[in-house]
Design an enzyme around this catalytic site. Sequence first.
Site, PDB file in Angstrom:
ATOM      1  N   ASN A 119      23.503  37.135  22.547  1.00  0.00           N
ATOM      2  CA  ASN A 119      22.898  37.718  21.453  1.00  0.00           C
ATOM      3  C   ASN A 119      23.223  38.931  20.681  1.00  0.00           C
ATOM      4  O   ASN A 119      23.126  39.928  21.379  1.00  0.00           O
ATOM      5  CB  ASN A 119      21.359  37.595  21.847  1.00  0.00           C
ATOM      6  CG  ASN A 119      20.501  36.566  22.417  1.00  0.00           C
ATOM      7  OD1 ASN A 119      21.123  35.329  22.466  1.00  0.00           O
ATOM      8  ND2 ASN A 119      19.203  36.565  22.790  1.00  0.00           N
ATOM      9  N   TYR A 140      23.224  41.144  17.057  1.00  0.00           N
ATOM     10  CA  TYR A 140      22.586  41.590  15.733  1.00  0.00           C
ATOM     11  C   TYR A 140      23.414  42.672  15.124  1.00  0.00           C
ATOM     12  O   TYR A 140      23.388  42.771  13.881  1.00  0.00           O
ATOM     13  CB  TYR A 140      20.984  41.841  16.057  1.00  0.00           C
ATOM     14  CG  TYR A 140      20.281  40.599  16.263  1.00  0.00           C
ATOM     15  CD1 TYR A 140      19.672  39.728  15.185  1.00  0.00           C
ATOM     16  CD2 TYR A 140      20.057  40.347  17.678  1.00  0.00           C
ATOM     17  CE1 TYR A 140      18.801  38.700  15.677  1.00  0.00           C
ATOM     18  CE2 TYR A 140      19.340  39.055  18.116  1.00  0.00           C
ATOM     19  CZ  TYR A 140      18.752  38.410  17.144  1.00  0.00           C
ATOM     20  OH  TYR A 140      17.921  37.264  17.180  1.00  0.00           O
ATOM     21  N   HIS A 195      12.115  33.108  28.323  1.00  0.00           N
ATOM     22  CA  HIS A 195      12.215  33.964  27.044  1.00  0.00           C
ATOM     23  C   HIS A 195      10.966  34.683  26.997  1.00  0.00           C
ATOM     24  O   HIS A 195      10.062  34.754  26.124  1.00  0.00           O
ATOM     25  CB  HIS A 195      12.343  32.855  25.795  1.00  0.00           C
ATOM     26  CG  HIS A 195      12.896  33.867  24.680  1.00  0.00           C
ATOM     27  ND1 HIS A 195      14.097  33.323  23.796  1.00  0.00           N
ATOM     28  CD2 HIS A 195      12.616  34.933  23.943  1.00  0.00           C
ATOM     29  CE1 HIS A 195      14.206  34.004  23.150  1.00  0.00           C
ATOM     30  NE2 HIS A 195      13.479  35.187  22.902  1.00  0.00           N
ATOM     31  N   GLU A 235      18.002  37.626  27.375  1.00  0.00           N
ATOM     32  CA  GLU A 235      18.001  39.139  27.135  1.00  0.00           C
ATOM     33  C   GLU A 235      17.321  39.546  28.469  1.00  0.00           C
ATOM     34  O   GLU A 235      16.185  40.483  28.190  1.00  0.00           O
ATOM     35  CB  GLU A 235      17.660  39.710  26.019  1.00  0.00           C
ATOM     36  CG  GLU A 235      18.130  38.940  24.799  1.00  0.00           C
ATOM     37  CD  GLU A 235      17.883  39.694  23.645  1.00  0.00           C
ATOM     38  OE1 GLU A 235      16.843  40.588  23.290  1.00  0.00           O
ATOM     39  OE2 GLU A 235      18.225  39.133  22.204  1.00  0.00           O
ATOM     40  N   GLU A 289      22.170  33.772  19.785  1.00  0.00           N
ATOM     41  CA  GLU A 289      21.349  34.438  18.833  1.00  0.00           C
ATOM     42  C   GLU A 289      22.108  35.269  17.765  1.00  0.00           C
ATOM     43  O   GLU A 289      22.887  36.157  18.210  1.00  0.00           O
ATOM     44  CB  GLU A 289      20.171  35.133  19.389  1.00  0.00           C
ATOM     45  CG  GLU A 289      19.154  34.398  19.729  1.00  0.00           C
ATOM     46  CD  GLU A 289      17.880  35.359  20.262  1.00  0.00           C
ATOM     47  OE1 GLU A 289      17.676  36.587  19.647  1.00  0.00           O
ATOM     48  OE2 GLU A 289      17.350  34.795  21.083  1.00  0.00           O
ATOM     49  N   ARG A 292      18.325  25.552  19.992  1.00  0.00           N
ATOM     50  CA  ARG A 292      17.753  26.217  21.033  1.00  0.00           C
ATOM     51  C   ARG A 292      16.315  26.645  20.981  1.00  0.00           C
ATOM     52  O   ARG A 292      15.798  27.385  20.218  1.00  0.00           O
ATOM     53  CB  ARG A 292      18.548  27.404  21.068  1.00  0.00           C
ATOM     54  CG  ARG A 292      18.285  28.485  22.080  1.00  0.00           C
ATOM     55  CD  ARG A 292      19.233  29.534  22.353  1.00  0.00           C
ATOM     56  NE  ARG A 292      18.703  30.534  23.486  1.00  0.00           N
ATOM     57  CZ  ARG A 292      18.424  31.747  23.345  1.00  0.00           C
ATOM     58  NH1 ARG A 292      18.575  32.577  22.279  1.00  0.00           N
ATOM     59  NH2 ARG A 292      17.793  32.327  24.633  1.00  0.00           N
TER      60      ARG A 292
HETATM   61  C1  NOJ Z   1      16.107  38.752  20.499  1.00  0.00           C
HETATM   62  C2  NOJ Z   1      14.909  37.982  20.974  1.00  0.00           C
HETATM   63  O1  NOJ Z   1      15.531  36.924  22.010  1.00  0.00           O
HETATM   64  C3  NOJ Z   1      14.030  37.046  19.893  1.00  0.00           C
HETATM   65  O2  NOJ Z   1      13.083  36.783  20.660  1.00  0.00           O
HETATM   66  C4  NOJ Z   1      14.011  38.126  18.947  1.00  0.00           C
HETATM   67  O3  NOJ Z   1      12.943  37.487  17.886  1.00  0.00           O
HETATM   68  C5  NOJ Z   1      14.928  38.433  18.194  1.00  0.00           C
HETATM   69  N1  NOJ Z   1      15.981  39.140  19.026  1.00  0.00           N
HETATM   70  C6  NOJ Z   1      14.769  39.423  16.948  1.00  0.00           C
HETATM   71  O4  NOJ Z   1      14.450  40.703  17.302  1.00  0.00           O
END
Ligand code: NOJ
Length: 504
Positions: free
Chosen positions: A332, A334, A150, A195, A400, A106
């Site tokens: 995405n 985290y 992006h 995002e 992500e 990606r």
């Molecule tokens: C989301 C973003 O899409 C990416 O550009 C960024 O580096 C990561 N999160 C980590 O923060």
Amino acid sequence: MDNRRWISWLILNLVVASDKVSAIFVDEPLLYDTFPPDFIWASATSAHQIEGAWNVDGKGPSIWDTYTSQPGIVAEGATGQTACNSYYFYQKDVDALKSLNVSHYRFSISWPRVLPNGIGQVNQPGIDYYKNLIAALKVANIQPMVTLYHWDLPQALEDMGGWLNASVADWFEEYARLCFTQFGDDVKIWVTLNEPWITAWQGPKYGPGTYTYQAGHNLILAHAKAYRLYESTFKASQQGKVGIALNVNWFFPGSDLIADKDAAERALQFMGGWFANPIFGSGDYPSIMKLKIGEKSAQQGFNQSRLQENTAEQKPWQKLLVPGSADFLGINHYTSSLTVNQPSNINDVSYESDQDLYSYYDPSWYGSGSPWLKITPFGLRNLLGWLRDKFNNPEMIITENGCSDTAGNLDDMLRIYYYKHYINNVLKAIKTDGVKVSGYTAWSLMDNFEWRAGYNEKFGLFNVDFSSPELPRTAKASARYIAQIIHDNGFRSDQPCNNYPISK
Ligand code: NOJ
């Protein structure tokens, strides 16, 4: 933190520390099973974070080129002017990807590299760069998964109002048409926007609470126009899929109080539902957003809601263009937080205050190299179940997921722990909960320009030695770990790092 927040934070942490929420992260047994056949395994980067070559071969400036040239904005004055120099070193990236066994890469296209002014004149060397990258991937038997946007908007479009200009959806459609035409024979998975929540809320000039929603509105329209263009003009011949990548955290209620459970649900709707509900749900914004923002706007003296309502002139896009405008939902993800109900000051006109809540972290959770990123693997499984239920079990790709540190060390046990438990929660979501996840993407292939954090927060599976002009990429232990998971298409108890006593 003001006093009131500090006291509620303290009380809640005392209550919660002994509670089930923190306990579920500890010693969670792994599921030993395989992912579905043809599961997509990917790693990701984005143009501005890796390419460098910011002003060569006809590339126009992006908003991030402008932004990072202002002193004091980015940590240590870092810029993306060279980054990993992938414009020249892309073969090193392909070699690294090959060693990971991924099926897909990606990456994103830099809009101002192919259209220096955002619209109009095409920059052929920019097109050639992405053609060369795609050709190198083909040789390595890796499929491209391409993000159109992006965050690196052409500065020329920003100068005309950027995401606040109602014409931005048409500009984006023109750019999408160029990309589908030039690369669509080889690209079968497209991500329109990465995002949009960040663009709308944290974009350099789009805060607070009115512009945020206006930018969000235009982002949704831009996405939908690109999707409909592909559907009408390219899909039959190119046979690809088009989706969007939404960043959604998980929010645990901070207590069993109904008000706090509602607050956690509200946080999910404001973050994920804002973009997912128009595209994958009812076609309109979540009802809780309409209610909250409508009420607050009236109390604040606005003559209409700061969130654009379903007015007659907007009906066409809401009814025809937007609902159903995606073949998959990119996620995405985290981290998680704990959330409690907390009424905001009515004079504070902002997206955060519209939500009437307060989010915080359990101090027992492992941290990372990023202040906002706590390691909460079970949150991902909860989130996938929530999305399954809210949006009629759509096809999802994790676009992500990953973890930072500040050392960039090769023996990165923390990252292995992170990937092991997050990926295993994806497996449980698929096998146990019936969620339709068709792919997983590790962020990031290599240490790179982490936006305002510069090069301090490192997410790479590969270390990049930024002190050497050759910028060598070196595999970390986590790269070998992920390569093994991908090779086995799942988890085996005899895999290195997986056979700790708790799993027996
Ligand atoms: C989301 C973003 O899409 C990416 O550009 C960024 O580096 C990561 N999160 C980590 O923060």
